[in-house]
Enzyme design. Structure first.
Site, PDB file in Angstrom:
ATOM      1  CE  LYS A 168      -2.136  -0.965   3.881  1.00  0.00           C
ATOM      2  NZ  LYS A 168      -1.548  -2.243   4.331  1.00  0.00           N
TER       3      LYS A 168
ATOM      4  NE  ARG B  78      -4.348  -1.246   9.478  1.00  0.00           N
ATOM      5  CZ  ARG B  78      -3.340  -0.708   8.793  1.00  0.00           C
ATOM      6  NH1 ARG B  78      -3.444   0.495   8.296  1.00  0.00           N
ATOM      7  NH2 ARG B  78      -2.234  -1.390   8.609  1.00  0.00           N
TER       8      ARG B  78
ATOM      9  NE  ARG C 251       7.968  -2.211   6.317  1.00  0.00           N
ATOM     10  CZ  ARG C 251       6.681  -1.864   6.176  1.00  0.00           C
ATOM     11  NH1 ARG C 251       6.329  -1.096   5.165  1.00  0.00           N
ATOM     12  NH2 ARG C 251       5.780  -2.282   7.016  1.00  0.00           N
TER      13      ARG C 251
ATOM     14  NE  ARG D  50       6.489   0.289  10.129  1.00  0.00           N
ATOM     15  CZ  ARG D  50       5.440   0.185   9.324  1.00  0.00           C
ATOM     16  NH1 ARG D  50       5.470   0.805   8.153  1.00  0.00           N
ATOM     17  NH2 ARG D  50       4.379  -0.503   9.680  1.00  0.00           N
TER      18      ARG D  50
ATOM     19  NE  ARG E  67       2.243  -4.699  11.255  1.00  0.00           N
ATOM     20  CZ  ARG E  67       3.360  -4.428  10.576  1.00  0.00           C
ATOM     21  NH1 ARG E  67       4.527  -4.835  11.021  1.00  0.00           N
ATOM     22  NH2 ARG E  67       3.294  -3.738   9.460  1.00  0.00           N
TER      23      ARG E  67
HETATM   24  P1  B4P Z   1       3.793  -1.871   2.268  1.00  0.00           P
HETATM   25  O1  B4P Z   1       2.674  -2.825   2.112  1.00  0.00           O
HETATM   26  O2  B4P Z   1       3.883  -0.723   1.333  1.00  0.00           O
HETATM   27  O3  B4P Z   1       3.657  -1.582   3.794  1.00  0.00           O
HETATM   28  P2  B4P Z   1       2.703  -0.582   4.546  1.00  0.00           P
HETATM   29  O4  B4P Z   1       1.887   0.279   3.678  1.00  0.00           O
HETATM   30  O5  B4P Z   1       3.658   0.121   5.402  1.00  0.00           O
HETATM   31  O6  B4P Z   1       1.670  -1.476   5.366  1.00  0.00           O
HETATM   32  P3  B4P Z   1       1.481  -1.654   6.911  1.00  0.00           P
HETATM   33  O7  B4P Z   1       0.122  -2.212   7.030  1.00  0.00           O
HETATM   34  O8  B4P Z   1       2.615  -2.447   7.461  1.00  0.00           O
HETATM   35  O9  B4P Z   1       1.647  -0.260   7.636  1.00  0.00           O
HETATM   36  P4  B4P Z   1       0.736   0.888   8.181  1.00  0.00           P
HETATM   37  O10 B4P Z   1       1.688   1.999   8.260  1.00  0.00           O
HETATM   38  O11 B4P Z   1      -0.498   1.089   7.391  1.00  0.00           O
HETATM   39  O12 B4P Z   1       5.241  -2.529   2.103  1.00  0.00           O
HETATM   40  C1  B4P Z   1       5.758  -3.572   2.883  1.00  0.00           C
HETATM   41  C2  B4P Z   1       7.118  -4.024   2.346  1.00  0.00           C
HETATM   42  O13 B4P Z   1       6.936  -4.745   1.136  1.00  0.00           O
HETATM   43  C3  B4P Z   1       8.097  -2.895   2.020  1.00  0.00           C
HETATM   44  O14 B4P Z   1       9.375  -3.227   2.503  1.00  0.00           O
HETATM   45  C4  B4P Z   1       8.107  -2.842   0.499  1.00  0.00           C
HETATM   46  O15 B4P Z   1       9.349  -2.425  -0.023  1.00  0.00           O
HETATM   47  C5  B4P Z   1       7.827  -4.274   0.125  1.00  0.00           C
HETATM   48  N1  B4P Z   1       7.132  -4.390  -1.158  1.00  0.00           N
HETATM   49  C6  B4P Z   1       6.125  -3.610  -1.602  1.00  0.00           C
HETATM   50  N2  B4P Z   1       5.723  -4.007  -2.832  1.00  0.00           N
HETATM   51  C7  B4P Z   1       6.486  -5.103  -3.159  1.00  0.00           C
HETATM   52  C8  B4P Z   1       6.552  -5.976  -4.294  1.00  0.00           C
HETATM   53  N3  B4P Z   1       5.748  -5.822  -5.347  1.00  0.00           N
HETATM   54  N4  B4P Z   1       7.440  -6.999  -4.266  1.00  0.00           N
HETATM   55  C9  B4P Z   1       8.272  -7.169  -3.202  1.00  0.00           C
HETATM   56  N5  B4P Z   1       8.272  -6.372  -2.092  1.00  0.00           N
HETATM   57  C10 B4P Z   1       7.399  -5.349  -2.081  1.00  0.00           C
HETATM   58  O16 B4P Z   1       0.256   0.413   9.651  1.00  0.00           O
HETATM   59  C11 B4P Z   1       1.147   0.233  10.749  1.00  0.00           C
HETATM   60  C12 B4P Z   1       0.365   0.118  12.067  1.00  0.00           C
HETATM   61  O17 B4P Z   1      -0.304   1.380  12.364  1.00  0.00           O
HETATM   62  C13 B4P Z   1      -0.778  -0.901  12.122  1.00  0.00           C
HETATM   63  O18 B4P Z   1      -0.330  -2.203  12.430  1.00  0.00           O
HETATM   64  C14 B4P Z   1      -1.690  -0.298  13.244  1.00  0.00           C
HETATM   65  O19 B4P Z   1      -1.193  -0.603  14.529  1.00  0.00           O
HETATM   66  C15 B4P Z   1      -1.562   1.186  13.013  1.00  0.00           C
HETATM   67  N6  B4P Z   1      -2.645   1.739  12.156  1.00  0.00           N
HETATM   68  C16 B4P Z   1      -2.472   2.312  10.930  1.00  0.00           C
HETATM   69  N7  B4P Z   1      -3.654   2.686  10.413  1.00  0.00           N
HETATM   70  C17 B4P Z   1      -4.615   2.340  11.313  1.00  0.00           C
HETATM   71  C18 B4P Z   1      -6.042   2.452  11.330  1.00  0.00           C
HETATM   72  N8  B4P Z   1      -6.731   2.984  10.305  1.00  0.00           N
HETATM   73  N9  B4P Z   1      -6.721   1.973  12.425  1.00  0.00           N
HETATM   74  C19 B4P Z   1      -6.044   1.437  13.465  1.00  0.00           C
HETATM   75  N10 B4P Z   1      -4.701   1.300  13.500  1.00  0.00           N
HETATM   76  C20 B4P Z   1      -3.966   1.744  12.439  1.00  0.00           C
END
Ligand code: B4P
Length: 195
Positions: free
Chosen positions: A14, A89, A128, A134, A146
């Site tokens: 994402k 979410r 990552r 993180r 998660r």
């Molecule tokens: P991404 O999937 O881009 O990770 P993300 O957006 O950071 O998702 P995440 O769910 O972990 O984080 P968020 O900040 O929303 O990438 C992951 C990895 O994959 C990277 O290293 C990337 O390089 C790699 N990658 C991507 N595409 C690839 C491909 N095609 N091939 C290979 N590798 C690839 O949430 C973090 C925390 O915040 C949650 O757990 C929760 O505690 C809280 N939170 C956030 N929003 C919330 C909400 N609305 N409600 C409640 N809690 C919330």
């Protein structure tokens, strides 16, 4: 306005795809994960509260993230549209978002849902965690927590938007560029239908 949700489990790409999409379409990026991490790095009371949940792999309470999104919408009155990344979410968050956007008379146009296998998700997040600093990425138990939160509370959000025919599933495995092309083709189709 053109509002879209980029949806998917943790690690589905994402954040990665959002960066490219906002550049291509000139949308305002609203990532609740980034907003929460910014609160944590500034040691705000909200950040301290959120950190307790995030470090365990749990979702932050609905009222906290809904309040953050509501403020962010008000702070950006003149944008082409919003890209919501990691929000909503829970079903409660989805209902709150619908109400906030109703007030602006600009609903969600599409939810792009990234589909990635669980082994691939864990492998990406562990990788990552080696460099991101993180705290929620550097422990496989927290990563699994998660994914459990996602399956228990977040997956149902797609059903909410399926009812209004807004969900498009996109395979999230392959190169970043291949996935980006698939996402753009869906968005271009929706934009063309809007004019
Ligand atoms: P991404 O999937 O881009 O990770 P993300 O957006 O950071 O998702 P995440 O769910 O972990 O984080 P968020 O900040 O929303 O990438 C992951 C990895 O994959 C990277 O290293 C990337 O390089 C790699 N990658 C991507 N595409 C690839 C491909 N095609 N091939 C290979 N590798 C690839 O949430 C973090 C925390 O915040 C949650 O757990 C929760 O505690 C809280 N939170 C956030 N929003 C919330 C909400 N609305 N409600 C409640 N809690 C919330």
């Amino acid at each position: 306005m053109f509002n879209l949700i980029l949806f998917g489990p943790p690690g589905s790409g994402k954040g990665t795809q959002s960066e490219k999409l906002i550049e291509r379409y000139g949308l305002k990026h609203l990532s609740t994960g980034d907003l929460l991490r910014s609160e944590i790095s500034r040691y705000t009371p909200l950040g301290q509260e959120a950190k307790n949940f995030m470090d365990k792999g749990e979702l932050v309470p609905d009222e906290v993230v809904i309040g953050m999104i509501s403020s962010a919408l008000d702070e950006n009155p003149k944008v082409r549209g919003f890209l919501f990344d990691g929000f909503p979410r829970t079903s409660t968050q989805a209902e709150a978002l619908d109400k906030l956007l109703d007030l602006k008379k600009s609903p969600i146009e599409v939810m792009l849902a990234l589909d990635v296998s669980e082994e691939e998700l864990v492998a990406r997040l562990v990788k990552r965690g080696e460099t991101s600093g993180r705290s929620d990425d550097n422990n496989e138990q927290v990563i699994r927590a998660r994914l459990t939160e996602y399956n228990n509370k977040t997956a149902a959000v797609a059903d909410h938007y399926t009812q209004s025919n807004k969900v498009v599933m996109v395979k999230g495995e392959g190169s970043v560029e291949e996935i980006f092309k698939k996402l753009c083709s869906v968005i271009d189709g929706r934009l063309a239908a809007k004019v």
